[in-house]
Design an enzyme around this catalytic site. Structure first.
Site, short mmCIF file in Angstrom:
data_model
loop_
_atom_site.label_atom_id
_atom_site.label_comp_id
_atom_site.label_asym_id
_atom_site.label_seq_id
_atom_site.Cartn_x
_atom_site.Cartn_y
_atom_site.Cartn_z
CE1 TYR A 1 -10.53 38.41 -15.54
CE2 TYR A 1 -12.81 39.12 -15.33
CZ TYR A 1 -11.69 38.87 -16.12
OH TYR A 1 -11.76 39.11 -17.47
CG ASP B 1 -9.95 47.39 -21.03
OD1 ASP B 1 -9.68 47.18 -19.84
OD2 ASP B 1 -10.51 46.55 -21.76
C1 LIG Z 1 -8.92 40.40 -19.19
C2 LIG Z 1 -9.37 41.32 -20.28
C3 LIG Z 1 -10.64 41.22 -20.85
C4 LIG Z 1 -11.58 40.10 -20.47
O1 LIG Z 1 -12.92 40.44 -20.69
P1 LIG Z 1 -14.08 39.62 -19.98
O2 LIG Z 1 -15.31 40.07 -20.66
O3 LIG Z 1 -14.04 39.93 -18.52
O4 LIG Z 1 -13.81 38.16 -20.21
C5 LIG Z 1 -11.02 42.17 -21.79
N1 LIG Z 1 -10.18 43.16 -22.16
C6 LIG Z 1 -8.93 43.27 -21.64
C7 LIG Z 1 -8.05 44.39 -22.07
C8 LIG Z 1 -8.48 42.35 -20.69
O5 LIG Z 1 -7.25 42.44 -20.21
#
Ligand SMILES: *Cc1c(COP(=O)(O)O)cnc(C)c1O
Length: 398
Positions: free
Chosen positions: A210, A185
């Site tokens: 974002y 990720d």
């Molecule tokens: C910001 C973040 C998310 C957010 O997920 P969304 O589905 O876009 O709300 C998920 N995983 C990590 C590691 C993040 O930093």
């Protein structure tokens, strides 16, 4: 350094009187994004109507932008595609990795991972069957926990709370040696520091736009599939736009070409328009310059805060090469302190239970910002300016 950071800063709308240190949570608006969205709404949606899918290139946008993001993360053209939210993309990557590594049942992650990633893994395991499970260990213990039970190692490269950075290449090599696949990720990596998915030999990667890529609230996520998996990975969320021929309207699913198969449904055209404008900023910036400046800014902030705020404890690695582009400090009254700071024009954020988080984004953060933020934080701490009831009332979003 070849990047002109004065020029990149001028491309953003930054409200007067604000030091913005939360671009790691929501990047500010690139000025061109407003004009671009306006154009997409009126000239494309407005005048072209349904013809916009072909005439304005809406249908190709998820791959076109995916290629531009790919350049920042070491992914060749045709291996990254946009769509959905990051949580959905985590699920898709994990499901495909489990299926490729079909004889194993464990996804290994760490306790510093973002909860949504862990929740998605739990939910997927529940769907796959009782023998599937998520195992989490402390971030420092991940390397030693990789064994031949692990189907997938799922990690967020940069810890959202502390900014601690995993060694992607080393952990991927260790996972592969044990017969496991990797899902990385890049939520706090893409646009924050150089990433080389190809050199690290990563199998899958996902990330959001974002944060450091400045696509605006609700901007779509991206997914990367390594070329050697792209024609075999089977998407768990097999939507029509991941089909080989969406407009053949076949009754059964055939996966599309390469990473295109990870598309699910109709792309968010307006959000992608904002993102496409935001990506123009990167045509003027070298990510290695961004990294070098980020380390200068974060080092200066740590030095300044430690010299003036003795009750704040550094929660991030002190060595700049071991952290992402944020600095975090711990304090039991962290929430109220952050509210006081925001009231005084320094915007960071708070992460439970006690983390004050500050993101540094050289495209628009200057050394002056660091100095101002340090001075105001020192005033808040020295004068106990945070100790007011209105700063202790928790809002919905922290
Ligand atoms: C910001 C973040 C998310 C957010 O997920 P969304 O589905 O876009 O709300 C998920 N995983 C990590 C590691 C993040 O930093």
């Amino acid at each position: 350094m070849t990047t002109d950071f004065t020029a990149t800063r001028a491309m953003f709308h930054l409200p007067e009187g604000v030091v913005y240190l939360d671009g790691n949570s929501l990047g500010p608006m690139p000025k061109a994004a407003a004009a671009r969205v306006e154009h997409t709404v009126t000239a494309e949606w407005g005048d072209m109507l349904i013809r916009g899918w072909n005439l304005a290139g809406w249908m190709a946008q998820p791959s076109r932008i995916g290629d531009r993001i790919g350049r920042l993360i070491g992914a060749p053209a045709g291996t990254v595609v946009m769509g959905d939210t990051l949580s959905i993309k985590v699920y898709q990557a994990l499901a495909s990795a489990f299926e490729i590594n079909g004889s194993r049942r464990v996804v290994l992650s760490d306790t510093g991972n973002f909860p949504s990633d862990l929740y998605m893994a739990e939910g997927l395991c529940r769907t796959l069957g009782p023998e599937y499970r998520l195992v989490t260990v402390a971030p420092e213990a991940v390397a030693d926990a990789i064994d031949d039970s692990v189907a997938v190692l799922m990690l967020t490269e940069v810890d959202y709370r502390t900014g601690r950075k995993h060694d992607m290449a080393a952990l991927t090599a260790k996972a592969h040696a044990a017969g496991a696949l990797t899902v990385w990720d890049l939520a706090h990596s893409a646009g924050a520091l150089p990433v080389d998915l190809t050199a690290a030999n990563a199998d899958f990667a996902v990330g959001c736009t974002y944060k450091y890529l400045n696509s605006g609230p609700g901007g779509p996520a991206f997914i990367y599939v390594a070329p050697h998996h792209a024609e075999t990975a089977r998407p768990a969320l097999s939507g029509w736009l991941g089909h080989e021929a969406p407009f053949a309207f076949d009754l059964s699913y055939r996966a599309g070409r390469g990473v295109e198969r990870m598309r699910v449904g109709t792309p968010p055209v307006l959000q992608l328009a904002a993102l496409e404008a935001a990506m123009d900023v990167w045509d003027m910036a070298d990510i290695h310059d961004v990294r070098a400046r980020s380390i200068e800014l974060t080092d200066a902030f740590i030095t300044g805060v430690e010299a003036s705020c003795p009750t704040l404890t550094l929660a991030s690695p002190r060595d700049g090469t071991l952290r992402g582009s944020q600095v975090s400090f711990r304090h039991a009254e962290g929430y109220a302190i952050m509210q006081a700071l925001i009231a005084l024009g320094v915007i960071g954020d708070f992460r439970a239970p006690d983390i004050l988080r500050f993101g540094f984004t050289p495209l628009y953060t200057t050394m002056d910002d660091v100095t101002r933020a340090t001075t105001i934080l020192a005033e808040v701490m020295a004068g106990n300016l945070w100790d007011r009831p209105e700063y202790k009332a928790k809002a919905l979003v922290t």
